[in-house]
Motif scaffolding. Sequence first.
Motif, mmCIF file in Angstrom:
data_model
loop_
_atom_site.group_PDB
_atom_site.id
_atom_site.type_symbol
_atom_site.label_atom_id
_atom_site.label_comp_id
_atom_site.label_asym_id
_atom_site.label_seq_id
_atom_site.Cartn_x
_atom_site.Cartn_y
_atom_site.Cartn_z
ATOM 1 N N GLU A 181 0.813 -1.207 0.000
ATOM 2 C CA GLU A 181 0.000 0.000 0.000
ATOM 3 C C GLU A 181 0.855 1.269 0.000
ATOM 4 O O GLU A 181 0.329 2.370 -0.050
ATOM 5 C CB GLU A 181 -0.928 0.004 1.215
ATOM 6 N N HIS A 217 3.212 4.067 -1.486
ATOM 7 C CA HIS A 217 3.526 4.695 -2.765
ATOM 8 C C HIS A 217 4.872 5.392 -2.610
ATOM 9 O O HIS A 217 4.946 6.592 -2.377
ATOM 10 C CB HIS A 217 2.442 5.710 -3.150
ATOM 11 N N ARG A 258 3.684 8.066 0.458
ATOM 12 C CA ARG A 258 2.231 8.069 0.614
ATOM 13 C C ARG A 258 1.765 6.649 0.910
ATOM 14 O O ARG A 258 2.321 5.691 0.406
ATOM 15 C CB ARG A 258 1.553 8.573 -0.653
ATOM 16 N N ARG A 305 -1.559 4.289 0.593
ATOM 17 C CA ARG A 305 -2.859 4.198 -0.082
ATOM 18 C C ARG A 305 -3.810 3.392 0.799
ATOM 19 O O ARG A 305 -3.801 2.168 0.787
ATOM 20 C CB ARG A 305 -2.704 3.539 -1.438
ATOM 21 N N LEU A 318 -4.988 9.201 0.806
ATOM 22 C CA LEU A 318 -3.553 8.984 0.592
ATOM 23 C C LEU A 318 -2.756 9.874 1.554
ATOM 24 O O LEU A 318 -2.211 10.902 1.150
ATOM 25 C CB LEU A 318 -3.166 9.327 -0.850
#
Length: 172
Positions: free
Chosen positions: A99, A101, A114, A116, A122
């Motif tokens: 998850e 980023h 980030r 998610r 986010l």
Amino acid sequence: GDVKKVADGFGRNYLLPQRLAVLATPGALKQADYIRKTAATQRDRLNQELSEVAGQLEGLKLVFPAKAGETGKLYGSITTAMIAEAIEKASGAKVDRREMHSQPVKTLGVHTARVRLTVDLLPEITLLVHREGESPDSAYTVAVEAEAQKAGEFVELEAELQAEEAEDEAES
């Protein structure tokens, strides 16, 4: 749930046999509309549930000591699995590494990542990577120096371009 017009051969030979699409009959259109509405309500419910977790994660600062060379490049990297583990220790929120980023962090300094949680949520996390044995404040100075160097290089390149344009105009 989207209605698309496709070439006859593409639909007949690929989409329909693979069950990737159905013919746009009134029943299928009604079913797609129902699926779209239920998905929207589920997404809203999930956003409400995870908004508290997003609030905990937003602005979270994680500190990572790492071994690095003279140029500020790490021996190894800070991976998404390490970031997810640090988030769990710091906030108690369990986050899957998939998850995240973020690319693996390979330099000293301040980086952002980030998480998610949902399509709409986010939260951004700050990662402070500093050299082992030094204070975390040293990473801030490295980041500030790197930004200043980038800005200086940009000013130099801009001056070179202006000089080249002036030469071109003088030759014309």
